[in-house]
Every structure is written in C-alpha cells, then in structure tokens.
Scaffold this motif. Structure first.
Motif, short mmCIF file in Angstrom:
data_model
loop_
_atom_site.label_atom_id
_atom_site.label_comp_id
_atom_site.label_asym_id
_atom_site.label_seq_id
_atom_site.Cartn_x
_atom_site.Cartn_y
_atom_site.Cartn_z
N LEU A 213 0.84 -1.20 0.00
CA LEU A 213 0.00 0.00 0.00
C LEU A 213 0.87 1.25 0.00
N ARG A 214 1.92 1.21 0.83
CA ARG A 214 2.82 2.37 0.88
C ARG A 214 3.48 2.61 -0.47
N ALA A 215 3.88 1.52 -1.13
CA ALA A 215 4.50 1.66 -2.45
C ALA A 215 3.49 2.25 -3.43
N ALA A 216 2.23 1.80 -3.33
CA ALA A 216 1.19 2.30 -4.23
C ALA A 216 1.00 3.81 -4.02
N ILE A 217 0.99 4.23 -2.74
CA ILE A 217 0.81 5.66 -2.45
C ILE A 217 2.00 6.45 -2.98
N ALA A 218 3.21 5.91 -2.79
CA ALA A 218 4.41 6.58 -3.28
C ALA A 218 4.36 6.72 -4.80
N LEU A 219 3.90 5.66 -5.47
CA LEU A 219 3.82 5.70 -6.94
C LEU A 219 2.80 6.74 -7.40
N ARG A 220 1.68 6.81 -6.67
CA ARG A 220 0.66 7.79 -7.05
C ARG A 220 1.17 9.21 -6.91
N ARG A 221 2.00 9.40 -5.90
CA ARG A 221 2.56 10.72 -5.68
C ARG A 221 3.58 11.05 -6.77
N ALA A 222 4.46 10.08 -7.04
CA ALA A 222 5.56 10.34 -7.96
C ALA A 222 5.11 10.33 -9.41
N ARG A 223 4.11 9.51 -9.74
CA ARG A 223 3.71 9.36 -11.15
C ARG A 223 2.20 9.45 -11.27
N PRO A 224 1.67 10.68 -11.31
CA PRO A 224 0.21 10.83 -11.35
C PRO A 224 -0.41 10.16 -12.57
N GLY A 225 0.36 9.96 -13.64
CA GLY A 225 -0.21 9.36 -14.85
C GLY A 225 -0.36 7.85 -14.77
N LEU A 226 0.28 7.25 -13.79
CA LEU A 226 0.27 5.79 -13.67
C LEU A 226 -0.99 5.33 -12.92
N ALA A 227 -1.70 4.37 -13.50
CA ALA A 227 -2.87 3.84 -12.81
C ALA A 227 -2.42 2.81 -11.78
N VAL A 228 -3.07 2.82 -10.61
CA VAL A 228 -2.68 1.91 -9.53
C VAL A 228 -3.92 1.18 -9.00
N LEU A 229 -3.86 -0.13 -9.02
CA LEU A 229 -4.95 -0.92 -8.46
C LEU A 229 -4.40 -1.77 -7.31
#
Lengths: 216, 412
Positions: free
Chosen positions: A67-83
């Motif tokens: 979950l933490r990695a997903a949140i970090a990815l959403r922050r760093a790469r707004p264009g990337l979809a995360v499920l």
C-alpha cells in the motif's frame, strides 16, 4: 481496447502467475512480476507501465509495504494507474490510497474479486482509463459509517453512489438497477445537490462525490 | 505454494523478571538490558547509603542517647517514603510489579500520604523500608565484589611496582571477568526483587505473573495463526476462485459442467469471505498497521448500534496496550449490541499524564453485572496484565459506561 502494459506485485507465486495468465487472456501484456515493494518501485522505473496491480501485505515486513508503495507511486507518477488488491475490508487502507492524488486512475479491490475474472479485467481497464474503483464491500462499510451526510440521501441515491464508487458509468448503473439512464442522471444530480458539490465538469464532480464519501 | 513467508515477526516471550533473565541463553542475557537495569537497581541502595551514613556519623559525633533517638525517629518518619522508593525502583527489574488485578467498580487502595494506619498497604510499604535498612550493605557488597574486582584487575598494568609480565595477564583476567559480573549482579537483584514482591503481595503477584505470561503467549500464537491463514489458506482460496472463474470462461454457459463449476465458484467465494472474517477475529491487521484509533473506528463500523468514535492519541502505544484496549472496545460494543438495548453508543479515548483513558458509553438499560459471564471479567483480566484498571458503571436503567485506564508511554 488497446492492450495495457501491466506490472504485478504479489508475493504469493501461485496467485501472481494466475493473475498474469488472467490478464494476458484478456489481451494485456504483463511486463514485470515482482514479489516485494522495493521490487515494484524498481520495476516501474525500469519498465514503465500503464497500470500497477499490487498486494498490500508484502515482504520485507509483511505489513502494508504494498500500500505504501502504491501511495508513493501515485505521488511520484500521477499518470500511472494503480490498483491495490487486498485481503482487508477495513476502509482505512482504501481511504489512505484515495487521499493521495486526484482520485482518478486508482482502485482498491478485495482479492475475492479476482475470482470474477471478467469483472476483474473490466475493473483493471476502468482504472487504467482514468476511473476510480472501490470494492463494494468496502463501500458498504463506508456507507454504514457515514450516517450523517448519508441520512440526506434516498436509498436509491445511496445505491447509485455505491455503484459510482465502483467506477460504473451512467449506462452501466442504469443496466444494473434496471432503470433508464435519465433516471440515473436525476439521482446523480440529487446526490451532487445533497452533498453540496459545486457545479463543475461532470466527471470531476463524480470523483468528488465518491471521495466525499470515502473521506467522510 | 505461497512465496517463502520469511521469518515470523512475532518474537518470543520476553523474560519478565531478573531471575528469569539469568536463566536465558548467555548471549541473549548479556545483550539484554537486564544486567544494566539490575546494576542501576542495586546502585539505588548506594545512593541512599551515602546520606544515611552521613547522618549516622553526625549522630555519633554529637553523641548521647538523644542523638540516636532523633536518628530512630527520622528513620520512622522516612519509612514510608523509603518504602515507596523501594517499591518504585522494583519497576526497573520486574515487569509484573505494578500489574495489579483490574478492579471492577472500585480502585485498589494503596499506600499514600498521609499514611492510613489501618491499610495493610501502609505496613507493607514500611516493611519494605525495613528490608532496605537490613540489606543495603549487601547490595553495595555484591556490586563492589562483582564490578570492582574486574576493574581493579584491569588496572593492574598501571599499578606502581607491577611489571608487564604479571600485569597484562591480570588485566586480561579482569576483562574476561567483567561480563561475568552481570550474573551475580542480576541474580542478587532478582533475589531481592523476589523478597520485595513477597512483602508487597504474597500470592496475588504470582497469579498475575502467570496470567500475564499466558496472555503474552496467546498473543504470539494468535499472530502466528493469522499469518499462516493469510499466507496459506487465503491465498490458495483466491487462486482457486480465480481458476474456477477462468474455467467458467471456457465452458459453454448452458452446459451442466458450467452449472457445477459456477456452484463451486460461489462456494469458494463464500469460504473466502468467511475466512476473511475469521482472520480478522484472530488478529486485526489494521491494529498492527495503523494503531488503535483506526482499528476502533473499523470496529465501530461493524457495530449494529450507531457508534460515535472520538479517539485521539499523540502516537502509537505499546503493542500489548493497543491489543488490550482494542479487545475492550470490541467486547464492549458486542455487549452493547447484545444486551443493552441502546440506541446510541460512544467510544472516547485520549492519552494524558502517561495514561491511556478509554471509555465506551451507551444509553441502554444498564444493569450489567461482571459476575454474569458477559465477558466483563475476562476483559478485566486482559486489562490487568497491562497494569490497567477497569471501571464499570451500570446502574439499573442505565446508562452503562466501561472505562479503562492503562498507564503507558507513547511509542517513539
């Protein structure tokens, strides 16, 4: 629909392989499979992807690394979809995920939903296309908590909002509830009104309505 | 197979007293904080001995019966504070010390100021002072024999008139002896603590000790079971439902086989949902991941009676405290739903003055009785092992309030 480039992060090998097979069957391309959170971040850096599908509990700590990695990815790469696929109904996790970023291109589903393979594949596609998908079970929990703002909604409006949170379109909601699309639009307008959402572009308001619930 | 689950992060049951610590493996014992805490514990006697000896010498200088009488009177006056000091410093080496049994309805009386002469606790505290008067010189003796001897040996090469041939082996012997000093120091501190505990509460302490050990062991075991279910059965069931789902794609929708597989698919999904509930009951992961406020809010969401939650904490609490508090909330909410007939309920919590205060209140019919097997007595036990106190107020006609106070620090 064009094939999606997918990265899967899941520490249970059996499940990881199964998910990859499932997605490939629906025409997507799994570019990387990893078993822990650092591996996920590295794979995204190295391969790039349209969508990341990640478990919550992963090595090294077996807590909420995914979950933490997903949140970090959403922050760093707004264009990337995360499920995020999770074993926890607890809305705390979903709310944290949705609280970071715009509320678009993100999803939180129970792992149970992977079994409904068609629905799961379409949820993946919806998230990749910019939608917000929240597990119906989690939405049910939320609706139980949010008694006060919800008291203003009619049961039908509540139902519509639940389906909106799952990322369904007006047409899909109309099919599900066996009503006309015009009726759905009316309900949605009622929801916007009762939640005091100022007039704005329709998609934006949709996301806001869903988030208003998730955040409380 | 699930991926290698790695080491289970639950640790093992820690030593609860100095004497238990001495019996652990030398590596574990010497690396633990027990020798240091035992050292500090015994040093307390040394700190007290200096002014006491000073006063004694002063009385001796002044001379005469009056001076000695004044000294005795001083000792009597100081008996309670000294006893409290003796009691308080036991905390250094005995984790069970203050684990009072939880008190339902009334607080445990304790020695305080002004002294209440009818209170057994007052006399126990005074007896502790007696123990201190009788044994301080032994504490200092053990400390100096165990610690000073190796230090003296180590300084051999620097002593005048010692040549390197005898000095260096002596210094080496001192170096080897120094870690060994941990054993007599800790053992004596432990023995002393046993006497103090016997004076404080002869039987009770032992019962609470074993209870605390049981609760610890249970918790370790629950975490392991949760982990095994999560990594094993749950992942397999997810895989199974997925494979059944994929099989359904390949079967002609109206065939008999498709019907069978669809039924199996539904069964597997139901099993998965049931397993999820079961796992949460065994150990709520959200409590470990996000702490008490989040876990309490989730528990409130599941309650059929509307619950207002206001739990604000400055940070994470010790794990054992979080778990005990969480069980109190869950059990209380279950009681509210089952017995109270309440329309509303609230959970309030805060951490002030190094104490967690948590209160579950409802507007139901009251009359809850801890003796009626409603789980309240079990809750009191759980709270007791983390040194807390539970108070129940439930007059007939309501309202009911369950309040726990658990002394604890906020984790950094």
């Amino acid at each position: 629909m064009p094939p999606l480039r997918v990265i899967i992060a899941e520490d249970a090998v059996l499940l990881r392989e199964g998910m990859a097979g499932l997605l490939e069957r629906f025409g997507h391309q799994v570019v990387a499979m990893v078993g822990d959170a650092p591996g996920l971040l590295a794979a995204v850096d190295h391969h790039g992807a349209d969508i990341v599908i990640t478990d919550v509990r992963m090595p090294p700590g077996y807590a909420d690394e995914g979950l933490r990695a997903a949140i970090a990815l959403r922050r760093a790469r707004p264009g990337l979809a995360v499920l995020v696929v999770s074993q926890y109904v607890e809305q705390t996790y979903a709310a944290e995920l949705l609280d970071h970023g715009s509320g678009a291109k993100v999803g939180y589903l129970l792992k149970d939903r992977i079994g409904d393979v068609r629905d799961f594949a379409s949820a993946v596609a919806r998230v990749a296309a910019g939608g917000t998908v929240v597990d119906p079970e989690v939405v049910r929990q939320l609706i139980r908590r949010r008694r006060d703002p919800l008291a203003r909604l009619t049961p039908r409006e509540r139902e519509v909002l639940g389906l909106m949170a799952e990322g369904r379109s007006n047409a899909a909601i109309a099919r599900e509830l066996v009503v006309t699309e015009a009726a759905v639009s009316k309900h949605i307008a009622g929801i916007f009104l009762k939640l005091d959402l100022p007039p704005a572009e329709d998609d934006h308001r949709r996301v806001r309505a869903v988030l208003a619930y998730l955040r409380g | 197979m699930p991926a290698d689950p790695g080491p289970v992060n639950v640790g093992c049951v820690p030593a609860r007293s100095a004497l238990e610590a001495v019996t652990q493996s030398p590596r574990r014992f010497l690396r633990s904080s027990w020798p240091w805490r035992s050292f500090a514990y015994l040093l307390g006697s040394g700190v007290l001995a200096v002014p006491a000896l000073g006063l004694y010498l002063l009385a001796h200088q002044v001379g005469g019966a009056a001076a000695y009488l004044a000294l005795l009177a001083g000792a009597a006056v100081l008996a309670l504070p000294l006893g409290m000091f003796e009691h308080a410093r036991l905390r250094l080496i005995d984790r069970d010390l203050a684990r009072r049994p939880a008190v339902v309805r009334a607080r445990q009386p304790h020695a305080g100021w002004p002294p209440r002469l009818r209170e057994p606790a007052t006399w126990r505290t005074a007896a502790l002072a007696g123990l201190l008067f009788a044994t301080w010189w032994m504490d200092i003796g053990v400390l100096s024999a165990a610690v000073w001897t190796p230090l003296l040996l180590m300084s051999a090469p620097f002593q005048p008139g010692t040549d390197a041939l005898t000095g260096l082996p002596l210094a080496f012997a001192g170096l080897v002896l120094l870690p060994l000093a941990a054993y007599p120091v800790t053992a004596w501190a432990g023995a002393r603590a046993t006497i103090v505990r016997a004076i404080l509460a002869p039987r009770e302490a032992e019962i609470i000790r074993s209870r605390a050990r049981l609760v610890d062991a249970f918790e370790v075991e629950r975490r392991r079971i949760e982990r095994d279910l999560h990594d094993g059965a749950q992942q397999r069931l997810v895989s199974l439902t997925m494979n059944l789902g994929l099989a359904l794609l390949d079967l002609p929708p109206r065939s008999a086989a498709a019907g069978q597989v669809r039924a199996a698919h539904e069964e597997a999904k139901m099993a998965l949902a049931e397993l999820r509930e079961l796992i949460r009951g065994v150990h709520p992961q959200v409590l470990t991941d996000r702490g008490l406020p989040a876990a309490v809010a989730e528990a409130a969401d599941r309650s059929p009676v509307p619950v207002t939650v206001d739990v604000a904490l400055p940070g994470r609490l010790p794990e054992a405290v979080e778990i005990a508090a969480y069980y109190v909330v869950c059990e209380s909410l279950a009681n509210v739903a089952k017995h109270s007939g309440a329309a509303r309920c609230s959970v309030l919590g805060h951490h002030r003055a190094e104490t967690l205060v948590l209160e579950v209140r409802d507007d139901g019919r009251g009359g809850a009785d801890p003796a009626s097997g409603s789980g309240l007595a079990g809750l009191a036990d759980r709270v007791a092992v983390v040194e807390g106190v539970m108070t129940l107020s439930s007059p007939p006609g309501g309202p009911t309030s369950v309040r726990v106070e658990i002394p604890c620090d906020v984790r950094a």
